[in-house]
Design a protein around this motif. Sequence first.
Motif, mmCIF file in Angstrom:
data_model
loop_
_atom_site.group_PDB
_atom_site.id
_atom_site.type_symbol
_atom_site.label_atom_id
_atom_site.label_comp_id
_atom_site.label_asym_id
_atom_site.label_seq_id
_atom_site.Cartn_x
_atom_site.Cartn_y
_atom_site.Cartn_z
ATOM 1 N N GLU A 1 47.689 39.181 43.537
ATOM 2 C CA GLU A 1 48.023 38.095 43.453
ATOM 3 C C GLU A 1 47.554 36.512 44.943
ATOM 4 O O GLU A 1 47.392 35.799 44.376
ATOM 5 N N ASP A 2 47.006 37.366 45.505
ATOM 6 C CA ASP A 2 46.321 36.674 46.469
ATOM 7 C C ASP A 2 44.895 35.796 45.605
ATOM 8 O O ASP A 2 44.250 35.224 45.987
ATOM 9 N N ARG A 3 44.312 36.423 45.074
ATOM 10 C CA ARG A 3 43.523 36.404 44.558
ATOM 11 C C ARG A 3 44.103 35.441 42.674
ATOM 12 O O ARG A 3 42.689 34.928 42.056
ATOM 13 N N LEU A 4 45.612 35.562 42.339
ATOM 14 C CA LEU A 4 45.086 35.019 40.833
ATOM 15 C C LEU A 4 45.041 32.985 41.116
ATOM 16 O O LEU A 4 46.312 32.614 41.422
ATOM 17 N N THR A 5 44.216 33.026 40.897
ATOM 18 C CA THR A 5 44.071 31.193 40.982
ATOM 19 C C THR A 5 43.070 30.812 40.168
ATOM 20 O O THR A 5 42.196 31.355 40.009
ATOM 21 N N PRO A 6 43.151 29.794 39.288
ATOM 22 C CA PRO A 6 42.488 29.564 38.612
ATOM 23 C C PRO A 6 41.054 29.723 39.409
ATOM 24 O O PRO A 6 40.886 28.766 40.331
ATOM 25 N N GLY A 7 39.492 29.283 38.354
ATOM 26 C CA GLY A 7 38.682 30.374 39.121
ATOM 27 C C GLY A 7 37.889 30.924 39.346
ATOM 28 O O GLY A 7 37.258 31.580 39.162
ATOM 29 N N ALA A 8 38.913 31.883 39.249
ATOM 30 C CA ALA A 8 39.013 33.465 39.518
ATOM 31 C C ALA A 8 38.227 34.733 39.292
ATOM 32 O O ALA A 8 39.137 34.245 37.677
ATOM 33 N N LEU A 9 36.543 34.731 38.787
ATOM 34 C CA LEU A 9 36.899 35.835 37.850
ATOM 35 C C LEU A 9 37.382 37.032 37.866
ATOM 36 O O LEU A 9 37.607 38.050 39.009
ATOM 37 N N CYS A 10 37.489 37.809 36.666
ATOM 38 C CA CYS A 10 38.411 38.514 36.681
ATOM 39 C C CYS A 10 37.168 40.122 37.102
ATOM 40 O O CYS A 10 38.403 41.138 37.959
ATOM 41 N N SER A 11 36.559 39.923 37.133
ATOM 42 C CA SER A 11 35.699 41.850 37.016
ATOM 43 C C SER A 11 35.936 41.156 38.970
ATOM 44 O O SER A 11 35.149 42.450 39.713
ATOM 45 N N ASP A 12 35.580 40.244 39.857
ATOM 46 C CA ASP A 12 35.357 40.173 40.755
ATOM 47 C C ASP A 12 36.699 40.557 41.814
ATOM 48 O O ASP A 12 36.455 41.167 43.158
ATOM 49 N N ILE A 13 37.757 39.990 40.582
ATOM 50 C CA ILE A 13 39.216 40.784 41.741
ATOM 51 C C ILE A 13 38.901 42.087 41.810
ATOM 52 O O ILE A 13 39.248 42.558 42.169
ATOM 53 N N TYR A 14 38.708 42.479 40.310
ATOM 54 C CA TYR A 14 38.663 44.341 40.391
ATOM 55 C C TYR A 14 37.862 44.592 40.851
ATOM 56 O O TYR A 14 38.257 45.253 41.916
ATOM 57 N N GLU A 15 36.848 43.997 41.712
ATOM 58 C CA GLU A 15 35.752 44.954 42.499
ATOM 59 C C GLU A 15 36.626 44.755 44.159
ATOM 60 O O GLU A 15 36.226 45.453 44.605
#
Lengths: 395, 395
Positions: free
Chosen positions: A287-301
Amino acid sequence: MDLTPREELDRRIAALQERMGTLSWDAVLIMLRADLFYFAGTAQNGVLVIPAEGDPILLIQKSVTRARQESPLDHIHPMRSISRFGETLSGIREMRFGTVGLEMDVVPAAVYLRLARQYPDTTWVDASVPVRELRMVKSSHEILRMRNAAAQLREMFDRVPEFLGVGIRELDVSVRLEAMLRKLGHQGTIRMHKWNSDSHYGPVSSGPTALYPHAFDGPVGTQGLYAAVPQGAGIRKIRPNEPVMIDFVSGYGGYHIDETRIYSLGPVAPELLEAHEFALTILRRIEDRLTPGALCSDIYEEIATDVNDHPLAPYFMGHGDNRVRFLGHGVGLELDELPVIAPRFEIALQPGMTIAVEPKVFLPDLGGVGVENTYLITEGGFEKLTTNPEEITIC
Amino acid sequence: MDLTPREELDRRIAALQERMGTLSWDAVLIMLRADLFYFAGTAQNGVLVIPAEGDPILLIQKSVTRARQESPLDHIHPMRSISRFGETLSGIREMRFGTVGLEMDVVPAAVYLRLARQYPDTTWVDASVPVRELRMVKSSHEILRMRNAAAQLREMFDRVPEFLGVGIRELDVSVRLEAMLRKLGHQGTIRMHKWNSDSHYGPVSSGPTALYPHAFDGPVGTQGLYAAVPQGAGIRKIRPNEPVMIDFVSGYGGYHIDETRIYSLGPVAPELLEAHEFALTILRRIEDRLTPGALCSDIYEEIATDVNDHPLAPYFMGHGDNRVRFLGHGVGLELDELPVIAPRFEIALQPGMTIAVEPKVFLPDLGGVGVENTYLITEGGFEKLTTNPEEITIC
C-alpha cells in the motif's frame, strides 16, 4: 438496462485511434465480448471495425436488434458470418487495410485465417496489448460500477459468520455465497481474458485445501468437485480451528471486484496467526507503494527483497505448483487485467487503475491465510474498495 | 475425485489415431480443457501430443502434480510455456511433424502462430471436427455421468412449484435453481465449444422475455441483468397466467444435460396451450425419427416440411433475431456438441449419441412454450434422459 453513454465510447475509441496513429495501423477489429462492450456498449456477437480515423462500424451477427438498442454508435449493420466480413464491410465503406490489429491472444486461429484469406495483402498485428493497456485506466462511469460490485462483496463477507459451521461442506458455503451475490445483482459469469480459463465465483478452501494444486493462474489452492472442472469449492467438511479462505469475485454491469478474507470456527494455530500478520505487514508495505508513477515491476522487486529474508518466504504466494510470481493484478471487465504487479511489468501506476493485491501465505497441513483487496489508484495514492475487516474473523 | 479409467482413455486415443491414419496426419495437439479431459483424464493446463502411432505425451504448464494424480497416462512432463513446446517435446521424443492437427476453431491465433514458428515446415490442419465427431458417441462411462447430470435437473424441475410465486423476479427463481443444482453437485460452470460464448445455467424467461433478442445461438429469448453480460434471468417480476420458460443445464463430472420445462401461475391463454401442444406434437414426430442410421439433415428437413404448413410456423424456433435453423444439438462435455439436427448435417445417428431436442414456439406479447429433452440414442431408438412431465405445470 445499464447503457454506456456515447461520450464514454467516443473517448475510448479516440484513445485507441490515437494509439493506432502512433503505431501506423489502419484499423483494429474488436471481437472479444468484453472489448466489444467496452468500445461499443453492447456485448452482442460481431466485429467492431475501428479505423485509424473516422467513425467505427459495428457488424453484428446476433442480435442486430439488441445491438441497436444498446449501442449509441451510428453505424450498426448485420453480418451473416466472419467469412462474409470483407464483402459486408466493403459494401458499407471502402477502408485501407494495410496493417490491421486483431485480439490475437483470444481470437481463434480459424477466425484469423478466415480473415487473412479475405485480405491477402494485409499485415495482421496483435491489438491485445494496446486494448488492454487502454482498459487499465477506468473512467468515473466504470468506477461507479466497480463500487457497486464492491458493495456486493462487502455484504457477502459480512454475512459469512451467520452460517459458517463445523461439518458443513465447502460446497455448501460456496452455494450460500453464490446465491447471496446473485440476489445482490451479480451477473453470474466471471470473465477471464486468458483463453481456456474456468472461473466460477472463486474458491472456498478450508484448511489444507488451500494448498491443493490446480490449473488456475493464482496462489489459492482449490480442489473443486471433479477432475473435469478443477476449480471452486470441494466437498471437504469444515473443521474447527482451521482457516477457511474465501477468495471471491463479484460482478456488476460487467465489472468485477476481487477480494479474499479468512474465517475460522474458533482460534487458529499460532503459526497461522503469525503468518496472517506477516501477510498484513506485506500488504501495508505494498500500500505504501501504491501511488501514481510507481512501476509495478519495482513494487514487486522491492517486496520480494523484503520477503526473501523472512522465514515465511518459502510459503509466500502459493504452495508447490501453485506458487505464482505476482503480488497483484488489474481487475475490471475481466478478472485478469493489466497491470500485473510482477517482474518485467514496467508499467507506471496511474489514477483510475483498479488493482487486486493479494499477499497470501500457505502453511503445509494447516492452510492458507492472508488478504486480497481491490484498490483504486488515486491522485494522492489509493482508495481501498474492499473494506471488510482484514483480521481473521473467528466465528 | 472422479477419475477416468485407463482403458477408457486408451480406446479414445486409439480411435483418434485410427482417424489420423486415414487422414495421413502425423500428430494432433489437444489443448482445449474439455478435450484434454476427454483424452487425458485431466483438465490441467497444457498440451496433449497424440502421435499417429504410439503413446501420447502430456506436457503440462500447471499443475503437473495434479495432472499426475488425475491422468493414468504414462508420459506426463512439465512445460514452461507454449513458446518452449518444440524444445520440450524434442527433449522427450523425436516425432514426425509433417501434418499436425490443432483445435483451430478455439486455439487463439497467437498460440497457433507461436507453434507455427517452432515448426516452419509443418502443415497445420483443423482437428476440431474429427475430435468433435469422436466425442459425439458416448461410452457407458460417460453415459453414467450424464445420467447423474440428468438426475440433478429431474429434482430441480420437480421442485419449481415449491417456490414459484406472483411478483418474484426471474432472477430470484434462477438463484433458487442455481443453488439447488450446486447442492446436488453441479460443477458450476457450463462449457461451450463456440469461442466467445457466455452461459450461466440458462435462462428463466417469463412471458414476453422469452422473445427478447440476445447473442446466444439458441431460440429462447432472455434479457439478463446487464448489457455487458446479456444472458440468464432478468429482473422482470413473474405475473399470473403467463408461461415461465426455464431452460437449464446441469453439470456432473464435466458432463451436461439440457432441459426445458414451462410453468405458470394459473392457466395460460388458450393460444399458448395450443402452441405448447403443437410443440409436443413436433417433439413426438422428431422422436419417431430418433433411431440409428437416420440422418440429422433429413430429420430437420422432414420436420421443417411438416411445420411449414402450420399456422404457427412463423413462431417456431425463435422470434425475430432469435430464430434458429436447428431442432436439436449434441450435448456432453460441452453444451454445443455434434451432431446438430439442422440443414447440411449429414450425420447418421448412432447408439451412444446424446442429443437435446427443443421444439419451441414464441408468441409475440405472450411468451414462449415448448419442451427440451436430452435423448440417448440406443440400438432400438432412444431413451429419454429428462423425464419430468412435459405438460405446462400450473402452480
